[in-house]
Design a protein around this motif. Sequence first.
Motif, PDB file in Angstrom:
ATOM      1  N   VAL A   1      58.863  94.279  58.777  1.00 43.44           N
ATOM      2  CA  VAL A   1      57.953  93.412  58.033  1.00 43.44           C
ATOM      3  C   VAL A   1      58.736  92.566  57.044  1.00 43.44           C
ATOM      4  O   VAL A   1      59.831  92.926  56.608  1.00 43.44           O
TER       5      VAL A   1
ATOM      6  N   TYR B   1      54.893  92.780  51.694  1.00 41.28           N
ATOM      7  CA  TYR B   1      53.536  93.298  51.578  1.00 41.28           C
ATOM      8  C   TYR B   1      52.751  92.440  50.586  1.00 41.28           C
ATOM      9  O   TYR B   1      53.284  91.949  49.593  1.00 41.28           O
TER      10      TYR B   1
ATOM     11  N   SER C   1      50.500  94.333  55.485  1.00 42.58           N
ATOM     12  CA  SER C   1      51.891  93.995  55.737  1.00 42.58           C
ATOM     13  C   SER C   1      51.982  92.604  56.351  1.00 42.58           C
ATOM     14  O   SER C   1      51.073  92.185  57.083  1.00 42.58           O
TER      15      SER C   1
END
Length: 245
Positions: A202, A205, A244
């Motif tokens: 990822v 966030y 995410s």
Amino acid sequence: MNIANKLYRAGAIFISLAITWLAGANVVQAASLSMSPASGTFSVDSTFDVSLYLDTQGKEVNALKIFVKFPADKLQLVSPMTGNSIVALWTTQPQFNNQAGTIELQGGIPNGINTSSGLITTLTFRVSAVGGAAVKFLDNSKILLNDGEGTDVLAQSSNGVFDLSLPPPNGPVVASKTHSDQSRWYSQSSVILAWTADEQEVEGYSYVLNNDPVDTPDDISEGIKEKVIYKNLADGKHYFHIKSL
């Protein structure tokens, strides 16, 4: 004398039973109202249907006045559907007030009806908050007999009780070592929240803490850290939302 007396008493008992049975045959059965489903668990921001049914208990009725109450802080009525209703003539169109949490149904059934499960209407609710929600018939509801006098024969109503919960999370799994039990109230005003990293890679966030039980964070990254601390929070319920990127 003793034998005759016994026979006389037996005859008296037989007559008494016969009179009681005949009287019972003339007892008027009363109508009842019910909801289906009468219970269930539904998540915030979803919708569910509750149908109202009439059982005339063998009698013929031709009109009804029904008043329903629901918690306006947890449920909102989308619409009452009357397309398949046993009510052929609505005195006034079904009315509802989402601020007061009230529903009013008044209508007639030409020539009357005798039914054990007559559909009156189907109510579609949207869930707006968590908690328990009771949808109930009010005491001033009436089912009127087709006797030319409008005799009210409603004697029983069964209400609905529903459990309203948050939808299951579909983002990172969040935990708190300071406030681990979501059902408890804590005096500590500083909260530590941590979450597990997604299996896939990822970029960061996005998260937000607010008073809305259902919310979606924006697409602006707060970084790749997997913990956040909020200090001096006001007393009340707070919801943490994270996704995410």
